[in-house]
Write a protein that holds these residues in place. Structure first.
Motif, PDB file in Angstrom:
ATOM      1  N   TRP A 116       0.229 -24.351  16.915  1.00 25.29           N
ATOM      2  CA  TRP A 116      -0.926 -24.155  16.015  1.00 25.29           C
ATOM      3  C   TRP A 116      -0.115 -23.721  14.942  1.00 25.29           C
ATOM      4  N   PHE A 132       3.396 -30.467  -2.809  1.00 28.48           N
ATOM      5  CA  PHE A 132       2.301 -29.623  -2.864  1.00 28.48           C
ATOM      6  C   PHE A 132       1.979 -28.851  -3.363  1.00 28.48           C
ATOM      7  N   GLY A 292      -5.427 -36.684   5.676  1.00 29.00           N
ATOM      8  CA  GLY A 292      -5.052 -36.615   4.240  1.00 29.00           C
ATOM      9  C   GLY A 292      -5.881 -38.573   3.998  1.00 29.00           C
ATOM     10  N   THR A 295     -10.874 -39.167   4.054  1.00 29.03           N
ATOM     11  CA  THR A 295     -11.612 -37.484   3.735  1.00 29.03           C
ATOM     12  C   THR A 295     -11.546 -37.372   1.733  1.00 29.03           C
ATOM     13  N   THR A 299     -14.843 -38.654  -0.761  1.00 30.42           N
ATOM     14  CA  THR A 299     -15.045 -38.432  -1.829  1.00 30.42           C
ATOM     15  C   THR A 299     -15.253 -39.150  -2.863  1.00 30.42           C
ATOM     16  N   GLN A 349     -18.402 -32.595  -4.246  1.00 29.90           N
ATOM     17  CA  GLN A 349     -18.292 -32.156  -3.095  1.00 29.90           C
ATOM     18  C   GLN A 349     -19.158 -31.231  -2.261  1.00 29.90           C
ATOM     19  N   LEU A 355     -18.167 -33.630   5.530  1.00 29.65           N
ATOM     20  CA  LEU A 355     -17.801 -32.381   7.054  1.00 29.65           C
ATOM     21  C   LEU A 355     -18.716 -31.332   6.652  1.00 29.65           C
ATOM     22  N   LEU A 359     -15.008 -28.997  11.490  1.00 32.18           N
ATOM     23  CA  LEU A 359     -14.552 -29.420  12.614  1.00 32.18           C
ATOM     24  C   LEU A 359     -14.592 -28.067  13.660  1.00 32.18           C
ATOM     25  N   HIS A 361     -14.476 -24.951  16.196  1.00 34.56           N
ATOM     26  CA  HIS A 361     -13.093 -23.969  16.367  1.00 34.56           C
ATOM     27  C   HIS A 361     -14.228 -23.770  17.997  1.00 34.56           C
ATOM     28  N   ALA A 422     -15.967 -26.991   1.027  1.00 32.38           N
ATOM     29  CA  ALA A 422     -16.313 -28.120   1.630  1.00 32.38           C
ATOM     30  C   ALA A 422     -14.798 -28.455   2.189  1.00 32.38           C
ATOM     31  N   PHE A 423     -13.721 -27.164   2.006  1.00 35.27           N
ATOM     32  CA  PHE A 423     -12.554 -27.279   2.770  1.00 35.27           C
ATOM     33  C   PHE A 423     -12.172 -26.097   4.007  1.00 35.27           C
ATOM     34  N   GLY A 432      -4.981 -29.830   3.444  1.00 27.26           N
ATOM     35  CA  GLY A 432      -4.755 -30.786   2.185  1.00 27.26           C
ATOM     36  C   GLY A 432      -4.702 -30.394   0.666  1.00 27.26           C
ATOM     37  N   LEU A 435      -3.676 -30.399  -2.392  1.00 25.35           N
ATOM     38  CA  LEU A 435      -2.973 -32.456  -2.876  1.00 25.35           C
ATOM     39  C   LEU A 435      -4.766 -33.169  -3.160  1.00 25.35           C
TER      40      LEU A 435
HETATM   41  C1  HEM Z   1     -11.459 -33.651  -0.314  1.00 27.15           C
HETATM   42  C2  HEM Z   1     -10.760 -33.620   0.768  1.00 27.15           C
HETATM   43  C3  HEM Z   1     -10.356 -33.239   2.321  1.00 27.15           C
HETATM   44  C4  HEM Z   1     -11.586 -32.872   2.123  1.00 27.15           C
HETATM   45  C5  HEM Z   1     -13.010 -31.832   2.071  1.00 27.15           C
HETATM   46  C6  HEM Z   1     -11.293 -31.631   4.076  1.00 27.15           C
HETATM   47  C7  HEM Z   1     -11.614 -30.663   4.389  1.00 27.15           C
HETATM   48  C8  HEM Z   1     -10.913 -30.613   6.009  1.00 27.15           C
HETATM   49  C9  HEM Z   1     -11.885 -29.832   6.711  1.00 27.15           C
HETATM   50  C10 HEM Z   1     -13.289 -28.892   6.724  1.00 27.15           C
HETATM   51  C11 HEM Z   1     -11.003 -28.781   7.922  1.00 27.15           C
HETATM   52  C12 HEM Z   1     -11.661 -27.764   9.027  1.00 27.15           C
HETATM   53  C13 HEM Z   1     -11.026 -26.602   8.083  1.00 27.15           C
HETATM   54  C14 HEM Z   1     -11.634 -25.932   9.956  1.00 27.15           C
HETATM   55  O1  HEM Z   1     -11.443 -25.938  10.731  1.00 27.15           O
HETATM   56  O2  HEM Z   1     -12.440 -24.876   9.579  1.00 27.15           O
HETATM   57  C15 HEM Z   1      -9.874 -30.029   7.394  1.00 27.15           C
HETATM   58  C16 HEM Z   1      -8.293 -29.765   8.284  1.00 27.15           C
HETATM   59  C17 HEM Z   1      -7.578 -30.147   7.819  1.00 27.15           C
HETATM   60  N1  HEM Z   1      -7.161 -31.125   6.482  1.00 27.15           N
HETATM   61 FE1  HEM Z   1      -8.330 -31.391   5.425  1.00 27.15          FE
HETATM   62  N2  HEM Z   1      -9.597 -31.947   4.194  1.00 27.15           N
HETATM   63  C18 HEM Z   1      -9.299 -32.601   2.863  1.00 27.15           C
HETATM   64  C19 HEM Z   1      -8.197 -33.730   2.458  1.00 27.15           C
HETATM   65  C20 HEM Z   1      -6.938 -33.751   2.875  1.00 27.15           C
HETATM   66  C21 HEM Z   1      -6.271 -33.939   2.777  1.00 27.15           C
HETATM   67  C22 HEM Z   1      -5.738 -34.353   1.137  1.00 27.15           C
HETATM   68  C23 HEM Z   1      -5.151 -33.340   3.036  1.00 27.15           C
HETATM   69  C24 HEM Z   1      -3.467 -33.832   4.178  1.00 27.15           C
HETATM   70  C25 HEM Z   1      -2.609 -34.472   3.114  1.00 27.15           C
HETATM   71  C26 HEM Z   1      -5.477 -32.700   4.656  1.00 27.15           C
HETATM   72  C27 HEM Z   1      -5.163 -31.983   6.147  1.00 27.15           C
HETATM   73  C28 HEM Z   1      -5.529 -31.411   6.895  1.00 27.15           C
HETATM   74  C29 HEM Z   1      -5.326 -30.164   7.630  1.00 27.15           C
HETATM   75  C30 HEM Z   1      -4.156 -31.251   8.883  1.00 27.15           C
HETATM   76  C31 HEM Z   1      -6.151 -30.389   8.679  1.00 27.15           C
HETATM   77  C32 HEM Z   1      -6.009 -29.278  10.226  1.00 27.15           C
HETATM   78  C33 HEM Z   1      -5.586 -27.397   9.201  1.00 27.15           C
HETATM   79  C34 HEM Z   1      -5.848 -26.983  10.823  1.00 27.15           C
HETATM   80  O3  HEM Z   1      -6.341 -27.875  11.956  1.00 27.15           O
HETATM   81  O4  HEM Z   1      -4.870 -26.240  11.172  1.00 27.15           O
HETATM   82  N3  HEM Z   1      -7.014 -32.481   4.478  1.00 27.15           N
HETATM   83  N4  HEM Z   1      -9.956 -30.863   6.338  1.00 27.15           N
END
Ligand code: HEM
Length: 484
Positions: A116, A132, A292, A295, A299, A349, A355, A359, A361, A422-423, A432, A435
């Motif tokens: 990873w 990005f 991508g 989510t 929102t 948000q 979410l 996710l 852990h 939120a992220f 992401g 973006l």
């Molecule tokens: C408002 C939009 C979004 C929200 C609220 C959001 C939120 C999240 C959250 C809460 C996680 C889990 C983090 C964790 O495990 O601690 C996550 C993981 C991830 N998100 Fe987003 N996301 C959004 C948009 C996007 C977009 C646009 C992309 C891609 C272009 C993206 C790609 C990813 C990826 C690849 C992961 C996995 C990261 C990992 O496990 O290393 N997300 N996101």
């Protein structure tokens, strides 16, 4: 008879002690033999149930799903301590339905360990090369936004459900980066895939026993059996795109993420045990595509719903946009001059809370924290909801109040902004985010520049209560976009 009774008692005791809560785990409700706490959380009411359990047991508690401990961690301080300070051990993913069945521990979102780390670093560097987090990506996003505006105009102010169009548009941004190709709104194959995707999100409830125990997924009662054909369709779609790219690969013409990945594979051909495999390429593309799409479009749906409910805020935002941008093209430089747009999006948000459980852990080793054991491999949820709805951080959290992010001079409070987690946070934080933030700002400003956002029926506004599956989604609703 006494002997039989004694045997039964010993058996019950053994089953109880083998399936009960292990010593040292955070406290929690009484476990029943074998099933533990299965059935305690109602999947559709998970957020409410966890708020209630936090009141009883505090910031750390555990539930036993059969013999498997699931630990819940609440509060900004605890989440930062564990995910940031101890991020080296708390950044793996546990064995749950998506990691085992959907991703088979490959890709970006559901893989763990050194694979990873290496793949995430490559993904981040490559996506940065494609813009990005940089302003150059915005022309691509704006092209997509303008296609969406054309779609909206076709409805001529009549009520419609915006979900499909928003999803196609947001998905097209990530498709351009991944495949170097966007899809037409009427593309039947693409439409079908996005529809299947809606089902997957509704089915994959994080609080279902089948999520924690993938072995249960084939039992119809859990609904997870619906996931298999969708996962196949998703994998076929990605495989087709990768195949096309391999056929037409030209090392002097690297246009998108798949091209960049194939180039990296070629660079590493002599590497033994490389993590840059075909399976890993497919997994990463699938994760970017799925993460991508839903989510960000979800929102935006929440943002439009709140605009309908708060017409006075909508008018304010339009006024600000008119005076700063006029009819010109929005870009990210305008964001600083439009603090009210930014705080509106932050508040959306926060309340949309898409979410709430984050996710899951897990830890790469047993670790003790605040007197509790966090066993290697246990499922751990760092609840984003516990931060976004914390009255100490956001007084009257149930109230929609974008003003809470402005200081006394009408300027954005950076300290408050950073608490909208939120992220998520730490090493697994959303890849992401840059973006997503760009898309949210550009979509919203363009919509408000062009349209009045109105309800289908002003006497009966759509509900602000969400439906909880993999995400906290809006209920289906229609709106009218009337040209300004
Ligand atoms: C408002 C939009 C979004 C929200 C609220 C959001 C939120 C999240 C959250 C809460 C996680 C889990 C983090 C964790 O495990 O601690 C996550 C993981 C991830 N998100 Fe987003 N996301 C959004 C948009 C996007 C977009 C646009 C992309 C891609 C272009 C993206 C790609 C990813 C990826 C690849 C992961 C996995 C990261 C990992 O496990 O290393 N997300 N996101």
């Amino acid at each position: 008879m006494w002997v039989t009774l004694a045997i039964v008692c010993v058996l019950v005791f053994l089953i109880w002690s083998l399936t009960g809560r292990r010593k040292g785990l955070p406290p929690g409700p009484t476990c029943y033999p074998i099933i533990g706490n299965v059935g305690l959380i109602k999947p559709s009411e998970a957020v409410k149930d966890h708020r209630r359990l936090r009141k009883i047991y505090g910031d750390f508690y555990s539930l036993m799903i059969f013999h498997r401990p699931v630990i819940f961690i609440h509060g900004l301080h605890n989440i930062r301590e564990l995910l940031v300070k101890h991020g080296d051990v708390f950044s793996d993913r546990p064995k749950v339905f998506p990691s085992e069945v959907l991703a088979k521990r490959k890709g970006l979102a559901w893989s763990s360990g050194s694979l990873w780390k290496e793949q995430r670093t490559f993904a981040l560097t490559t996506m940065r090369k494609f813009g990005f987090g940089r302003r150059c990506l915005q022309s691509q996003v704006m092209e997509e936004v303008d296609c969406l505006m054309e779609e909206f105009e076709k409805y001529e102010g009549q009520p419609f459900d915006i979900r499909e169009q928003l999803k196609t548009s947001v998905s097209n941004v990530i498709c351009s980066l991944l495949f170097g190709k966007r899809f037409d709104y009427e593309d039947a194959k693409f439409k079908r895939l996005l529809n299947l995707f809606n089902t997957l999100i509704a089915v994959l409830n994080f609080s279902s026993p089948a999520f924690i125990f993938p072995e249960l997924a084939s039992f119809k009662i859990f609904n997870f059996d619906k996931a298999a054909p969708i996962i196949k369709a998703l994998n076929d779609f990605v495989a087709e795109k990768v195949e096309e790219h391999r056929k037409n690969f030209d090392e002097n013409n690297i246009n998108d993420y798949i091209d960049a990945y194939i180039a990296e594979q070629k660079r590493r051909t002599s590497e033994i045990n490389t993590t840059f495999t075909d399976e890993q390429l497919a997994g990463s593309v699938r994760d970017f595509f799925t993460a991508g799409t839903e989510t960000t479009s979800l929102t935006l749906r929440w943002a439009l719903l709140y605009l309908i409910h708060y017409p006075e805020i909508q008018e304010q935002l339009k006024k600000d946009i008119d005076s700063v941008i006029g009819q010109g093209q929005p870009n990210m430089e305008h964001k600083e001059q439009l603090p009210r747009v930014e705080v509106f999006l932050l508040e959306v948000q926060r309340v949309a809370n898409i979410l709430p459980l984050n996710l899951p852990h897990t830890t790469s080793e047993d670790i003790w924290y605040k007197g509790y054991i966090f066993p290697k491999g246990a499922v751990m949820f760092f609840l984003i909801d516990s931060v976004l709805s914390d009255p100490e951080i956001f007084p009257e959290p149930a109230k929609f109040n974008p003003q809470r992010f402005l200081d006394e001079n009408g300027k954005l409070s950076v300290e408050k902004k950073e608490k909208v987690t939120a992220f998520s946070t730490g090493r697994r934080m959303c890849l992401g985010e840059p973006l997503a933030k760009m898309e949210l700002f550009l979509f919203l400003t363009r919509v408000l520049q062009r349209f009045d956002v109105k309800p289908e029926n002003p006497d009966c506004l759509p509900s602000l209560k969400g439906t909880f599956g993999a995400t906290n989604a809006t209920k289906p609703f229609k709106l009218r976009l009337v040209k300004r």
